[in-house]
Scaffold this active site. Structure first.
Site, PDB file in Angstrom:
ATOM      1  N   ASP A   1     -46.433 -90.387-113.832  1.00 31.86           N
ATOM      2  CA  ASP A   1     -45.397 -90.924-114.714  1.00 31.86           C
ATOM      3  C   ASP A   1     -45.607 -92.424-114.891  1.00 31.86           C
ATOM      4  OD1 ASP A   1     -44.167 -88.454-114.946  1.00 31.86           O
ATOM      5  OD2 ASP A   1     -42.758 -88.825-113.299  1.00 31.86           O
TER       6      ASP A   1
ATOM      7  N   TYR B   1     -47.997 -87.987-101.712  1.00 35.83           N
ATOM      8  CA  TYR B   1     -47.096 -88.931-102.379  1.00 35.83           C
ATOM      9  C   TYR B   1     -46.160 -89.572-101.361  1.00 35.83           C
ATOM     10  CZ  TYR B   1     -48.462 -86.292-106.560  1.00 35.83           C
ATOM     11  OH  TYR B   1     -49.176 -85.670-107.556  1.00 35.83           O
TER      12      TYR B   1
ATOM     13  N   ASP C   1     -35.215 -89.467-112.352  1.00 35.23           N
ATOM     14  CA  ASP C   1     -35.722 -90.722-111.805  1.00 35.23           C
ATOM     15  C   ASP C   1     -34.803 -91.858-112.225  1.00 35.23           C
ATOM     16  OD1 ASP C   1     -36.378 -91.347-114.460  1.00 35.23           O
ATOM     17  OD2 ASP C   1     -38.520 -91.035-114.186  1.00 35.23           O
TER      18      ASP C   1
ATOM     19  N   ARG D   1     -40.138 -85.587-108.677  1.00 35.91           N
ATOM     20  CA  ARG D   1     -38.779 -85.742-109.196  1.00 35.91           C
ATOM     21  C   ARG D   1     -37.931 -84.493-108.933  1.00 35.91           C
ATOM     22  NH1 ARG D   1     -39.159 -86.709-115.134  1.00 35.91           N
ATOM     23  NH2 ARG D   1     -41.301 -85.949-114.978  1.00 35.91           N
TER      24      ARG D   1
END
Length: 301
Positions: A47, A75, A89, A181
């Site tokens: 993103d 992550y 987000d 997310r």
């Protein structure tokens, strides 16, 4: 007659430590420009607000992209507790809030439900296609987007920090197609307090590590110089999760022409996917059958 693409026939991987802001496509375009490359692509979208590993494939390395896309990735992300947003987000519009704040022990206990084989619904603002349209386009137009749950393998999900009552930092290792997310959203729901991603960084992807990545400032500064070429990593790094077979000289010639070619004895099983090399240079990817590799992808290196 088709238009010939301009640029250099340059092959390899350039690992970018992506900053927050640009899209993954914008980063690839900048790298292609800086290297004067004819062909480029990336192995896994980040993103715009996310940072970390964006592995850019040049030339023949683009044929190995699926193997990096399918590889495990890790992550590090911070979840804002107490708020849900329409994008899951911090960029989105706040939809719901809660004064409830879970304890560290409650958070750690909830994480187990997100480990192993799970089903995950991608965010409404994502690139998932619904009847041929990207979900984010439908969501932006005000349509009620209904996205089916998808399977995801989560190797590990651990809590690494609790900066304050409103935030928790997690690290996740997962397979292909994972949406951080969605993890934040669903964890917030499981804890009864809502949640969304505040910060996100991909710390490694397959063999590529963010700490070894090139910054976009370096890409700009070294554009069109041999110094940027020096940061290229071999095409073969995109194949590290596949067994390597040594090709005979004659076998390599046959495989380069798309035919089965002889490889030296190995412990791979009949029908296994593998790649063949000659003098350390990738020749082809294919299926091993009775002493030969039957190529599905051939490299022109």
């Amino acid at each position: 007659m088709g238009r010939t693409r301009k640029g250099r026939d340059i092959s390899g991987w350039l690992v970018i430590d992506k900053p927050a802001g640009p899209t993954s496509t914008a980063v690839v375009n900048k790298v292609r420009w800086a290297l004067g490359a004819k062909k480029a692509g990336h192995a896994g979208t980040l993103d715009p607000d996310a940072t970390g590993v964006l592995a850019v494939a040049l030339g023949e390395a683009t044929k190995t992209v699926p193997y990096i896309t399918d590889a495990l990735k890790a992550y590090r992300f911070t979840v804002r507790l107490g708020q849900s947003t329409n994008t899951d987000d911090a960029e989105g519009e706040v939809l719901d809030t809660s004064d409830t704040r879970p304890t560290d022990e409650q958070i750690k206990a909830a994480l187990g439900a997100f480990v192993g084989d799970i089903m995950q619904v991608p965010p409404k603002f994502s690139a998932v296609k619904i009847d041929g349209e990207r979900a984010y386009k439908l969501a932006r137009s005000g349509e009620d987007v209904d996205i089916a749950a998808r399977p995801l393998w989560v190797e590990e999900l651990i809590m690494t920090d609790r900066p304050d009552a409103d935030h928790v930092t997690l690290e996740m290792t997962c397979g292909k197609g994972g949406y951080v997310r969605s993890i934040a959203r669903d964890l917030g729901a499981a804890l009864g307090c809502f949640g969304h991603v505040r910060e996100l960084r991909r710390i490694w992807s397959g063999p590529f590590d963010a700490d070894e990545g090139v910054s976009m400032e370096q890409v700009e500064a070294l554009a069109h110089t041999p110094d940027l070429d020096a940061h290229l990593r071999p095409v073969a790094e995109g194949l590290v999760d596949l067994p390597e077979l040594k090709a005979t000289t004659e076998g390599a010639t046959r495989m380069r022409n798309g035919n089965p070619g002889m490889v030296l004895a190995s412990d791979v099983e009949y029908g296994d996917e593998a790649w063949a090399s000659l003098d350390g240079v990738p020749v082809a990817v294919g299926r091993y059958k009775a002493g030969e590799l039957h190529p599905s992808r051939v490299f022109n290196l």
